[in-house]
Design a protein around this motif. Structure first.
Motif, PDB file in Angstrom:
ATOM      1  N   GLY A  45      -7.193  -3.497  -0.287  1.00 37.70           N
ATOM      2  CA  GLY A  45      -8.247  -3.304   0.702  1.00 37.70           C
ATOM      3  C   GLY A  45      -8.929  -4.604   1.077  1.00 37.70           C
ATOM      4  N   ILE A  92     -11.821   3.047  -3.914  1.00 37.42           N
ATOM      5  CA  ILE A  92     -12.213   4.454  -3.857  1.00 37.42           C
ATOM      6  C   ILE A  92     -11.052   5.318  -3.360  1.00 37.42           C
ATOM      7  CG2 ILE A  92     -13.718   6.094  -2.650  1.00 37.42           C
ATOM      8  CD1 ILE A  92     -15.916   3.993  -2.773  1.00 37.42           C
ATOM      9  N   SER A  93     -10.314   4.800  -2.368  1.00 37.84           N
ATOM     10  CA  SER A  93      -9.181   5.573  -1.837  1.00 37.84           C
ATOM     11  C   SER A  93      -8.067   5.737  -2.871  1.00 37.84           C
ATOM     12  CB  SER A  93      -8.633   4.903  -0.580  1.00 37.84           C
ATOM     13  OG  SER A  93      -8.064   3.636  -0.878  1.00 37.84           O
ATOM     14  N   PHE A  94      -8.071   4.889  -3.910  1.00 36.66           N
ATOM     15  CA  PHE A  94      -7.053   4.991  -4.959  1.00 36.66           C
ATOM     16  C   PHE A  94      -7.633   5.559  -6.256  1.00 36.66           C
ATOM     17  CE2 PHE A  94      -4.550   2.673  -2.067  1.00 36.66           C
ATOM     18  CZ  PHE A  94      -3.245   2.623  -2.518  1.00 36.66           C
ATOM     19  N   ALA A 147     -13.689   0.064  -0.550  1.00 38.65           N
ATOM     20  CA  ALA A 147     -13.035   1.177   0.146  1.00 38.65           C
ATOM     21  C   ALA A 147     -11.629   1.410  -0.390  1.00 38.65           C
ATOM     22  CB  ALA A 147     -13.000   0.894   1.643  1.00 38.65           C
ATOM     23  N   GLY A 148     -10.881   0.318  -0.620  1.00 40.71           N
ATOM     24  CA  GLY A 148      -9.527   0.458  -1.148  1.00 40.71           C
ATOM     25  C   GLY A 148      -9.507   1.053  -2.543  1.00 40.71           C
ATOM     26  N   ALA A 190     -17.031   7.150  -6.474  1.00 35.07           N
ATOM     27  CA  ALA A 190     -17.802   6.728  -5.300  1.00 35.07           C
ATOM     28  C   ALA A 190     -19.303   6.801  -5.534  1.00 35.07           C
ATOM     29  CB  ALA A 190     -17.425   7.572  -4.091  1.00 35.07           C
ATOM     30  N   ALA A 203      -6.924   2.018  -8.927  1.00 36.47           N
ATOM     31  CA  ALA A 203      -8.044   1.640  -8.063  1.00 36.47           C
ATOM     32  C   ALA A 203      -8.157   0.124  -7.950  1.00 36.47           C
ATOM     33  CB  ALA A 203      -9.341   2.224  -8.608  1.00 36.47           C
ATOM     34  N   ALA A 262       0.836  -1.206   0.000  1.00 32.41           N
ATOM     35  CA  ALA A 262       0.000   0.000   0.000  1.00 32.41           C
ATOM     36  C   ALA A 262       0.870   1.255   0.000  1.00 32.41           C
ATOM     37  CB  ALA A 262      -0.915  -0.006   1.221  1.00 32.41           C
ATOM     38  N   GLY A 277      -5.577  -0.757  -5.437  1.00 27.69           N
ATOM     39  CA  GLY A 277      -6.058  -0.392  -4.106  1.00 27.69           C
ATOM     40  C   GLY A 277      -7.172  -1.297  -3.628  1.00 27.69           C
ATOM     41  N   LEU A 296       0.972   5.121  -2.018  1.00 32.11           N
ATOM     42  CA  LEU A 296       1.020   6.399  -1.312  1.00 32.11           C
ATOM     43  C   LEU A 296       2.236   7.221  -1.727  1.00 32.11           C
ATOM     44  CD1 LEU A 296      -0.001   5.225   2.280  1.00 32.11           C
ATOM     45  CD2 LEU A 296      -1.429   6.404   0.596  1.00 32.11           C
TER      46      LEU A 296
END
Length: 318
Positions: free
Chosen positions: A248, A275-277, A272-273, A281, A241, A144, A244, A148
């Motif tokens: 996730g 969307i964070s990447f 969730a993973g 949404a 995504a 991960a 990610g 980042l």
């Protein structure tokens, strides 16, 4: 007579409460999926991918179970020498129980199975399992961290911090001797004897530790790459995504709390993973992501069942 029958039913429910809870959650989840999307819609996604890619993904996921087994085989060379297939069955039964039972209750099966099959003391196998789970978490967090760092403006500092995090397990391992010696002096005699068994469950030297860590990295990098590829094939965008989402989902599976068979929690982790990447949404893209996350979870369950059946066929119980 009725009182005896009621008591018997209550006793049966108490003994089998984990199984009942798991089956109830799976049935409820299956009904929920049918209500939201309909199983034919999800199966149509697999048909659009094609048989060869699906079988290839399944074969690669099953292959990761052999990597996990070799990690333990190398970790306990004296006890498991010449019995790789037996160990494969043990690790697969443990993996399937871990997936199907809630709250990581399946983890307790590993030390019990290792004691019954290979006469490994409970404290030693539990210590080894804890270390491997920490290595699993470290490998996933390191993966991960790549995403980042790429997203940072100051990548030089990001890569430096990521590199320090990457080698941190080896640094902690090199300090284990002094830390255990300190505990040995401070603990009562009975706990000191237990600490000896716990220490026996840790790698004997840095070379063994590095091999276990490399097997961990190979296992999780393969699994995350396969899941990311499956999500991308199902139309999840952007590719970051997909990466990610795979992270996730796997993070949700190694954390202390998860639902029976991962129903709900694993697809939620993927969503969730992703969307964070960078995945949307809302809208149709989010609906596609949600259905793809359910299908990716189904692939994980099928691979676990297939791996267990294969291990039983290769190493039938005496």
């Amino acid at each position: 007579m009725n009182a005896e029958g009621d008591a018997s039913r209550v006793s049966w429910l108490v003994r089998n409460r984990m199984t009942v809870l798991s089956l109830s959650a799976v049935v409820a989840y299956a009904a929920f999926v049918q209500w939201i999307w309909g199983w034919p819609v999800l199966f149509r996604q697999w048909a659009e991918i094609g048989l060869i890619p699906v079988l290839s993904a399944l074969a690669l996921l099953v292959g990761t179970y052999f990597i996990r087994c070799y990690r333990i085989y190398d970790y306990f060379p004296t006890e498991t020498r010449g019995r790789f297939l037996t160990l494969l069955r043990v690790t697969q039964v443990h993996n399937l129980l871990n997936i199907m039972l809630p709250f990581r209750a399946g983890e307790t099966s590993f030390p019990i199975l290792m004691r019954s099959e290979f006469a490994v003391p409970l404290a030693r196998s539990t210590s080894a399992l804890l270390l491997m789970r920490l290595l699993d978490l470290h490998a996933l967090f390191a993966a991960a961290g790549i995403g980042l760092v790429i997203a940072r403006d100051d990548q030089a500092l990001g890569w430096l911090l990521w590199g320090l995090f990457l080698v941190s397990p080896l640094a902690l391992f090199l300090l284990k001797g002094s830390m255990l010696a300190l505990l040995q002096r401070r603990l009562p005699e009975k706990l000191g004897k237990l600490l000896v068994e716990v220490e026996a469950g840790l790698p004997a030297n840095a070379l063994v530790f590095v091999r276990a860590w490399l097997m961990t990295v190979l296992n999780w990098s393969t699994k995350v790459a396969v899941l990311a590829w499956v999500l991308a094939t199902m139309g999840v965008l952007p590719f970051a995504a997909c990466f990610g989402g795979a992270l996730g989902g796997e993070l949700s599976s190694v954390l202390p709390v998860h639902a029976p068979a991962g129903v709900g929690t694993y697809p939620a982790g993927i969503t969730a993973g992703a969307i964070s990447f960078g995945a949307p949404a809302s809208g149709s893209a989010f609906d596609l992501l949600a259905s793809a996350s359910v299908n990716a979870h189904l692939l994980i369950i099928v691979s676990a069942v297939a791996g267990t059946l294969l291990s039983v066929l290769l190493s039938p119980r005496r």
